[in-house]
Design a protein around this motif. Structure first.
Motif, PDB file in Angstrom:
ATOM      1  N   LEU A  48       0.822  -1.208   0.000  1.00  0.00           N
ATOM      2  CA  LEU A  48       0.000   0.000   0.000  1.00  0.00           C
ATOM      3  C   LEU A  48       0.857   1.258   0.000  1.00  0.00           C
ATOM      4  N   ARG A  52       1.022   3.992  -3.046  1.00  0.00           N
ATOM      5  CA  ARG A  52       0.541   5.349  -2.704  1.00  0.00           C
ATOM      6  C   ARG A  52       1.595   6.403  -3.017  1.00  0.00           C
ATOM      7  N   ARG A  53       2.857   6.101  -2.762  1.00  0.00           N
ATOM      8  CA  ARG A  53       3.904   7.119  -2.901  1.00  0.00           C
ATOM      9  C   ARG A  53       4.420   7.273  -4.326  1.00  0.00           C
ATOM     10  N   HIS A  58       0.110   4.464 -10.244  1.00  0.00           N
ATOM     11  CA  HIS A  58      -1.313   4.784 -10.128  1.00  0.00           C
ATOM     12  C   HIS A  58      -2.036   4.352 -11.404  1.00  0.00           C
ATOM     13  N   CYS A  66      -4.028  -2.832  -4.440  1.00  0.00           N
ATOM     14  CA  CYS A  66      -4.239  -2.149  -3.159  1.00  0.00           C
ATOM     15  C   CYS A  66      -5.524  -2.636  -2.486  1.00  0.00           C
TER      16      CYS A  66
END
Length: 310
Positions: A48, A52-53, A58, A66
């Protein structure tokens, strides 16, 4: 013949057993369970955090990953409140309502995992069979709606379970066979007709696991057909390689479920420890292995983990 009036009775607490006959070894048994929980939570949180970072991750595939990691965290955290206190401190009592809540969450997260694996199969199907429309088909709002649909479907299917248990008189015993609360385990303690529970439980399993697994198989049949039409051997290998992680996750989830079902139907003479071990594998192995599978088989995840820790 005198009629016996059964009054509804619900114990204030249930007693969890863990591994019957091995109570003296429970402190030692707690060590591998602590390691399992630590590894599962660390692995899924790492997935996760990395997605996210890193904005380059994405993408639909990693958004579904995720969802899978969040769900695996839910599975681990739903069993932890009873498993660790039992094995570490010998605390075997759990309140009736708390047991119902745990049963609901354990089965809900299991149903959600099946739905997420189906969504991931759809993602692979679009990516391989219709790559030009991949981004336009799996947009972020559509992925969010798919995730919401999985959650609503699973909770709706599980919503009647606590009420079906609560209507039953529990008067045979208050001793459960595992270190956590499951619907079949609680249902067996009733001294009334459990036909409704059996029928609805079978319908819920068939409607969830049965339909999801069928659509997953159909998705891969169409994927295989599309891959075989690719002329380049290298491109065929590359396309199939993107599915390896998901196939491993599907097998990790469904093989224990099938094994538990077969053992429940045909292995009633097997020692109780065999049933307990299979149930533990069904609940604890997928959250542990899924992060490992995707870290090893997915190059992007593997590279970012390597950069972060090494």
């Amino acid at each position: 013949m005198a009629e016996v009036n059964l009054t509804l009775f619900q114990p204030a607490t249930f007693h969890l057993t863990g591994f019957p006959g091995l109570e003296r070894l429970h402190p030692w048994i707690s060590i591998p369970f602590c390691a399992l929980y630590f590894s599962s939570i660390l692995g899924n949180c790492t997935i996760l955090l990395i997605v996210r970072r890193d904005r380059r991750l994405h993408e639909p595939m990693y958004f579904f990953l995720c969802m899978l990691s969040l769900n695996d965290l839910g599975v681990s955290l739903s069993t932890l409140p009873t498993v660790l206190p039992l094995f570490c401190f010998g605390l075997s009592e759990v309140a009736f309502d708390a047991c119902l809540a745990q049963m609901f969450f354990i089965h809900s997260f299991s149903f959600m995992e099946s739905g997420i694996l189906l969504a991931m199969a759809f993602d692979r199907f679009v990516a391989i069979c219709n790559p030009l429309h991949y981004s336009s088909t799996l947009t972020t709002p559509r992925i969010s709606r798919i995730g919401l649909a999985v959650v609503l479907k699973s909770t709706a299917m599980l919503f009647p379970f606590p009420f079906l248990i609560k209507r039953l008189p529990i008067c045979r015993s208050n001793l459960l066979s595992h270190a956590y609360c499951l619907h079949p385990d609680m249902m067996r303690l009733a001294c009334a007709d459990i036909t409704v529970n059996n029928i609805y439980g079978f319908f819920a399993v068939l409607f969830t696991y049965g339909l999801d697994s069928t659509f997953i198989v159909l998705s891969y049949l169409m994927i295989l057909k599309a891959v075989l039409n690719i002329a380049s051997r290298e491109q065929r290998h590359k396309a199939l390689n993107t599915c390896v992680s998901h196939i491993c996750a599907v097998l990790t989830f469904y093989v224990p479920i099938i094994a538990v079902s077969v053992l429940h139907r045909f292995g009633k003479s097997a020692p109780p420890v065999v049933h307990i071990m299979m149930s533990n594998i069904y609940l604890f192995v997928p959250p542990l292995l899924n992060p490992v599978i995707y870290s090893v088989k997915t190059k992007e995840i593997r590279k970012r983990i390597f950069r972060k820790f090494v």
